[in-house]
Design a protein around this motif. Structure first.
Motif, PDB file in Angstrom:
ATOM      1  N   GLU A  37       0.863  -1.156   0.146  1.00 17.48           N
ATOM      2  CA  GLU A  37      -0.083  -0.071   0.022  1.00 17.48           C
ATOM      3  C   GLU A  37       0.920   1.288   0.163  1.00 17.48           C
ATOM      4  O   GLU A  37       1.688   1.288   0.770  1.00 17.48           O
ATOM      5  CB  GLU A  37      -0.927   0.133   1.118  1.00 17.48           C
ATOM      6  CG  GLU A  37      -1.777   1.402   1.239  1.00 17.48           C
ATOM      7  CD  GLU A  37      -2.981   1.270   2.202  1.00 17.48           C
ATOM      8  OE1 GLU A  37      -3.032   0.461   2.926  1.00 17.48           O
ATOM      9  OE2 GLU A  37      -3.718   2.303   1.999  1.00 17.48           O
ATOM     10  N   GLY A  40      -3.202   4.351  -0.991  1.00 17.24           N
ATOM     11  CA  GLY A  40      -4.523   3.939  -0.596  1.00 17.24           C
ATOM     12  C   GLY A  40      -5.514   4.550  -1.420  1.00 17.24           C
ATOM     13  O   GLY A  40      -6.682   4.913  -1.116  1.00 17.24           O
ATOM     14  N   GLU A  41      -5.091   5.554  -2.394  1.00 16.29           N
ATOM     15  CA  GLU A  41      -6.154   6.398  -3.049  1.00 16.29           C
ATOM     16  C   GLU A  41      -5.993   6.220  -4.584  1.00 16.29           C
ATOM     17  O   GLU A  41      -6.594   6.818  -5.420  1.00 16.29           O
ATOM     18  CB  GLU A  41      -5.952   7.908  -2.774  1.00 16.29           C
ATOM     19  CG  GLU A  41      -5.964   8.342  -1.446  1.00 16.29           C
ATOM     20  CD  GLU A  41      -5.977   9.692  -1.303  1.00 16.29           C
ATOM     21  OE1 GLU A  41      -5.387  10.414  -2.101  1.00 16.29           O
ATOM     22  OE2 GLU A  41      -6.245  10.276  -0.066  1.00 16.29           O
ATOM     23  N   GLY A  42      -5.205   5.197  -5.094  1.00 16.75           N
ATOM     24  CA  GLY A  42      -5.372   4.709  -6.316  1.00 16.75           C
ATOM     25  C   GLY A  42      -4.357   5.652  -7.315  1.00 16.75           C
ATOM     26  O   GLY A  42      -4.202   5.432  -8.471  1.00 16.75           O
ATOM     27  N   GLU A  43      -3.543   6.272  -6.479  1.00 18.13           N
ATOM     28  CA  GLU A  43      -2.767   7.335  -7.433  1.00 18.13           C
ATOM     29  C   GLU A  43      -1.280   6.732  -7.497  1.00 18.13           C
ATOM     30  O   GLU A  43      -0.480   7.253  -8.361  1.00 18.13           O
ATOM     31  CB  GLU A  43      -2.382   8.497  -6.566  1.00 18.13           C
ATOM     32  CG  GLU A  43      -3.703   9.182  -6.331  1.00 18.13           C
ATOM     33  CD  GLU A  43      -3.639  10.764  -6.483  1.00 18.13           C
ATOM     34  OE1 GLU A  43      -2.405  11.252  -6.251  1.00 18.13           O
ATOM     35  OE2 GLU A  43      -4.747  11.514  -6.068  1.00 18.13           O
ATOM     36  N   GLY A  45      -0.256   2.850  -7.503  1.00 20.98           N
ATOM     37  CA  GLY A  45       0.014   1.707  -8.496  1.00 20.98           C
ATOM     38  C   GLY A  45       0.847   0.577  -7.623  1.00 20.98           C
ATOM     39  O   GLY A  45       0.960  -0.531  -8.108  1.00 20.98           O
ATOM     40  N   SER A  48      -0.923  -2.816  -7.408  1.00 20.40           N
ATOM     41  CA  SER A  48      -1.314  -3.592  -8.560  1.00 20.40           C
ATOM     42  C   SER A  48      -1.290  -4.968  -8.548  1.00 20.40           C
ATOM     43  O   SER A  48      -0.242  -5.561  -7.892  1.00 20.40           O
ATOM     44  CB  SER A  48      -0.316  -3.191  -9.760  1.00 20.40           C
ATOM     45  OG  SER A  48      -0.468  -1.744  -9.901  1.00 20.40           O
ATOM     46  N   VAL A  55      -4.790  -5.662 -14.973  1.00 25.08           N
ATOM     47  CA  VAL A  55      -4.297  -5.070 -13.939  1.00 25.08           C
ATOM     48  C   VAL A  55      -5.087  -3.857 -13.373  1.00 25.08           C
ATOM     49  O   VAL A  55      -5.629  -3.223 -14.003  1.00 25.08           O
ATOM     50  CB  VAL A  55      -2.864  -4.558 -14.391  1.00 25.08           C
ATOM     51  CG1 VAL A  55      -2.236  -3.751 -13.078  1.00 25.08           C
ATOM     52  CG2 VAL A  55      -1.764  -5.598 -15.045  1.00 25.08           C
ATOM     53  N   VAL A  56      -5.358  -4.142 -11.867  1.00 26.12           N
ATOM     54  CA  VAL A  56      -6.035  -2.941 -11.216  1.00 26.12           C
ATOM     55  C   VAL A  56      -5.298  -2.748 -10.274  1.00 26.12           C
ATOM     56  O   VAL A  56      -4.234  -3.345  -9.667  1.00 26.12           O
ATOM     57  CB  VAL A  56      -7.364  -3.430 -11.125  1.00 26.12           C
ATOM     58  CG1 VAL A  56      -8.179  -4.066 -12.190  1.00 26.12           C
ATOM     59  CG2 VAL A  56      -7.294  -4.967  -9.906  1.00 26.12           C
ATOM     60  N   ASN A  57      -5.796  -1.482  -9.456  1.00 23.58           N
ATOM     61  CA  ASN A  57      -5.254  -1.190  -8.293  1.00 23.58           C
ATOM     62  C   ASN A  57      -5.875  -1.914  -6.992  1.00 23.58           C
ATOM     63  O   ASN A  57      -7.202  -1.563  -6.746  1.00 23.58           O
ATOM     64  CB  ASN A  57      -5.148   0.275  -7.820  1.00 23.58           C
ATOM     65  CG  ASN A  57      -4.393   0.966  -8.969  1.00 23.58           C
ATOM     66  OD1 ASN A  57      -3.335   0.430  -9.703  1.00 23.58           O
ATOM     67  ND2 ASN A  57      -4.790   2.252  -9.222  1.00 23.58           N
ATOM     68  N   ALA A 128       2.860   4.301 -16.495  1.00 20.16           N
ATOM     69  CA  ALA A 128       2.267   5.496 -16.082  1.00 20.16           C
ATOM     70  C   ALA A 128       1.373   5.584 -14.826  1.00 20.16           C
ATOM     71  O   ALA A 128       1.563   6.640 -14.230  1.00 20.16           O
ATOM     72  CB  ALA A 128       1.547   6.095 -17.362  1.00 20.16           C
ATOM     73  N   GLY A 129       0.678   4.466 -14.526  1.00 23.40           N
ATOM     74  CA  GLY A 129       0.303   4.548 -13.203  1.00 23.40           C
ATOM     75  C   GLY A 129       0.973   4.254 -11.927  1.00 23.40           C
ATOM     76  O   GLY A 129       0.446   3.907 -10.916  1.00 23.40           O
ATOM     77  N   ASN A 130       2.330   3.833 -12.231  1.00 24.80           N
ATOM     78  CA  ASN A 130       2.856   3.405 -10.944  1.00 24.80           C
ATOM     79  C   ASN A 130       4.163   4.484 -10.796  1.00 24.80           C
ATOM     80  O   ASN A 130       4.864   4.924 -11.439  1.00 24.80           O
ATOM     81  CB  ASN A 130       3.942   2.145 -11.482  1.00 24.80           C
ATOM     82  CG  ASN A 130       2.855   1.128 -11.815  1.00 24.80           C
ATOM     83  OD1 ASN A 130       2.101   0.939 -12.739  1.00 24.80           O
ATOM     84  ND2 ASN A 130       2.722   0.361 -11.093  1.00 24.80           N
TER      85      ASN A 130
END
Ligand SMILES: Cc1cc2nc3c(=O)[nH]c(=O)nc-3n(C[C@H](O)[C@H](O)[C@H](O)COP(=O)(O)OP(=O)(O)OC[C@H]3O[C@@H](n4cnc5c(N)ncnc54)[C@H](O)[C@@H]3O)c2cc1C
Ligand code: SF4
Ligand code: FES
Ligand code: FES
Lengths: 153, 326
Positions: A37, A40-43, A45, A48, A55-57, A128-130
């Motif tokens: 973690e 904890g807000e999706g920002e 990754g 993942s 792939v999701v958070n 990009a999301g990581n």
């Protein structure tokens, strides 16, 4: 509620609150603490995982939505031996504090599954999301590139 | 540490079962992909007793063709929409906007219906319960003042969804199911210019489909957004444009919509009135930019400044019009 999960090819049944986050179920109920973690807000990754191939958070997924799903966490990327991708991360010194790395590995694996020969641009887009606070990304991108080359050879 | 409060979860298998639950339970919140809602539940921004998890309803997924519309099921993910070759070809503005939402993971989870119904955002609101409490809360949730415009009783929280402006330029509408049956509403009549009310959707209603007219197929489209981190952030200013030129190079159709600079996404219809039938000139571009800047009313709801966000609206309108009409 009772939730059935197949995690890294092993079946589990857990008794949990339906809105508990998959992240917490993995770490607390299953004991797989590879998934981290960060925010904890999706920002970031760091959390993942693969759910049924995408792939999701896991910090944004209530566990009730995963009943009957197949989940792969970072622990599932290797079979006793490190995967080529993991080895490439070590060889390139791509990890510093390491907290982003499980997420990076999952995102990179997702990319290589679809596109075994990505360009550096495609690699950057895939992660990009990581978020990584330490490395500046260069060595992570290097590692993924090298893993891709190793795949071919 | 922030913990997840307890809720009763309902998991309908089809729309009629969902509607039964909607009729039966008053204090309920719809859960789709969860990428907005899960954080908001943890921050106690929503405090329902029931969560209606619609994710398992198969009928609400995927793209279908009707007589005069293409219908997108509310649960279709942003990844599917941004990568679907058909959508990319006939509704490029939508594919581009969906492809610029957040990062890849969130696009895999986020649904189009959830994206449309995204809660409005404000620096004083999108915070933990503890943080908000330390500031005595605000009008939008639990408090009675607005920190952004202190004298007023109006909430300026910015609508920050990316696909809604694109859908507005395509003249889309939405299908809504409720205990009385079904209704269709033009998307432009769905949104309300109020950061608290946000949109016309009763607590016993869910969106089932998004309908895009075939008449909008084949328009060229651009979507541009300004955000702090280009890899995963919400828009702080966004512009969607769809249109085309005729054989003589005159503007045949044009539609411009703004997001993230008002409590609702808005169409700047004055630009359509100004440009249709004409060749795009520098003077017309300047006039259009002015019209868009006048419509944008960003407030101090983010860490970026208001003048910069308004400036970026102008930049995007100029770039977008030139790409489509020149
Ligand atoms: C780090 C991060 C970055 C993000 N960046 C962006 C961005 O750049 N652009 C952007 O637009 N969004 C962004 N988002 C927000 C969100 O991920 C997306 O908007 C996503 O599409 C929401 O869809 P969902 O299915 O996950 O919605 P959910 O979280 O499930 O629901 C969102 C809201 O819509 C309601 N809802 C959902 N479906 C329905 C329905 N069928 N009927 C009625 N109500 C419904 C829910 O009750 C809830 O209030 C971001 C989120 C995070 C965490
Ligand atoms: S604009 Fe004002 S009322 Fe609305 S969320 Fe921000 S501080 Fe609260
Ligand atoms: S912990 Fe899930 S995205 Fe940061
Ligand atoms: S190695 Fe520390 S966050 Fe990436």
């Amino acid at each position: 509620m009772s939730v059935q999960l197949n995690i890294n090819n092993k079946d589990y049944v857990v008794e949990v609150a339906p809105m508990k986050r998959l992240l917490d179920v993995l770490r607390e109920d299953i004991g797989l603490t590879g998934t981290k973690e960060g925010c904890g807000e999706g920002e970031c990754g760091a959390c993942s995982v693969f759910i049924d191939g995408s792939v999701v958070n896991s910090c944004l997924v209530p566990v009730c939505q995963t009943n009957g799903s197949k989940i792969t966490t970072v622990e599932g990327l290797s079979n006793n031996e490190l995967s080529k991708l993991q080895q490439a991360f070590i060889d390139c010194n791509a990890a510093q504090c390491g907290i982003c790395i499980p997420g990076m590995l999952i995102a990179a694996q997702a990319l290589l599954d679809l596109n075994p020969n990505p360009s550096r641009g495609e690699i950057r887009e895939a992660i990009a999301g990581n978020l990584c606070r330490c490395t500046g990304y260069m060595k992570i991108v290097d590692a993924i590139e090298i893993a891709a080359t190793a795949n071919k050879g | 540490m922030i913990t997840m409060p307890q809720f009763r979860v309902l998991q309908p298998e089809n729309v009629s079962q969902a509607v039964e639950f909607l009729a039966k339970h008053k204090n309920l919140r719809v859960l789709a992909g969860g990428s907005d809602l899960v954080v908001n539940l943890r921050n106690k921004l929503f405090t329902p007793e029931y969560v209606l998890d619609i994710k398992g309803i198969k009928d609400l997924q995927g793209i279908k063709e009707n007589q005069d519309h293409f219908s997108i099921g509310t649960l279709t993910t942003l990844t599917e929409i941004s990568q679907n070759p058909f959508i990319k070809e006939i509704y490029p503005v939508l594919a581009k906007a969906a492809g610029l939402v957040a990062g890849p993971n969130i696009r895999n989870m986020g649904t189009i219906g959830g994206n449309i119904c995204l809660d409005t955002r404000c620096y004083w609101y999108n915070q933990s319960y503890f943080w908000r409490k330390s500031c005595n809360f605000c009008l939008k949730k639990d408090g009675d003042i607005c920190h952004v415009a202190p004298g007023g009783k109006y909430c300026w929280a910015a609508y920050s969804g990316d696909t809604a402006p694109a859908l507005l330029t395509l003249d889309a509408s939405i299908k809504i199911a409720n205990p009385k049956g079904e209704k269709t509403l033009a998307l432009k009549d769905f949104f309300v210019m109020d950061g608290i009310k946000k949109y016309n959707l009763e607590s016993n209603e869910i969106i089932t489909e998004i309908l895009i007219p075939k008449a909008s197929a084949g328009l060229q489209g651009v979507y541009k957004k300004f955000r702090i981190r280009d890899s995963v952030d919400y828009p702080l200013a966004g512009v969607a444009i769809a249109g085309k030129v005729d054989k003589e190079g005159n503007c045949q159709k044009i539609s411009v919509a703004l997001t993230a600079v008002n409590p609702a996404p808005v169409l700047v219809t004055e630009i359509t009135d100004l440009l249709v039938g004409k060749k795009l000139t520098d003077d017309l571009v300047e006039k259009s930019v002015e019209l868009a800047r006048k419509t944008a009313k960003p407030m101090k709801t983010t860490l970026s400044t208001m003048p910069y966000r308004r400036h970026m609206i102008g930049v995007f309108v100029k770039q977008g019009l030139e790409e489509i009409l020149k």
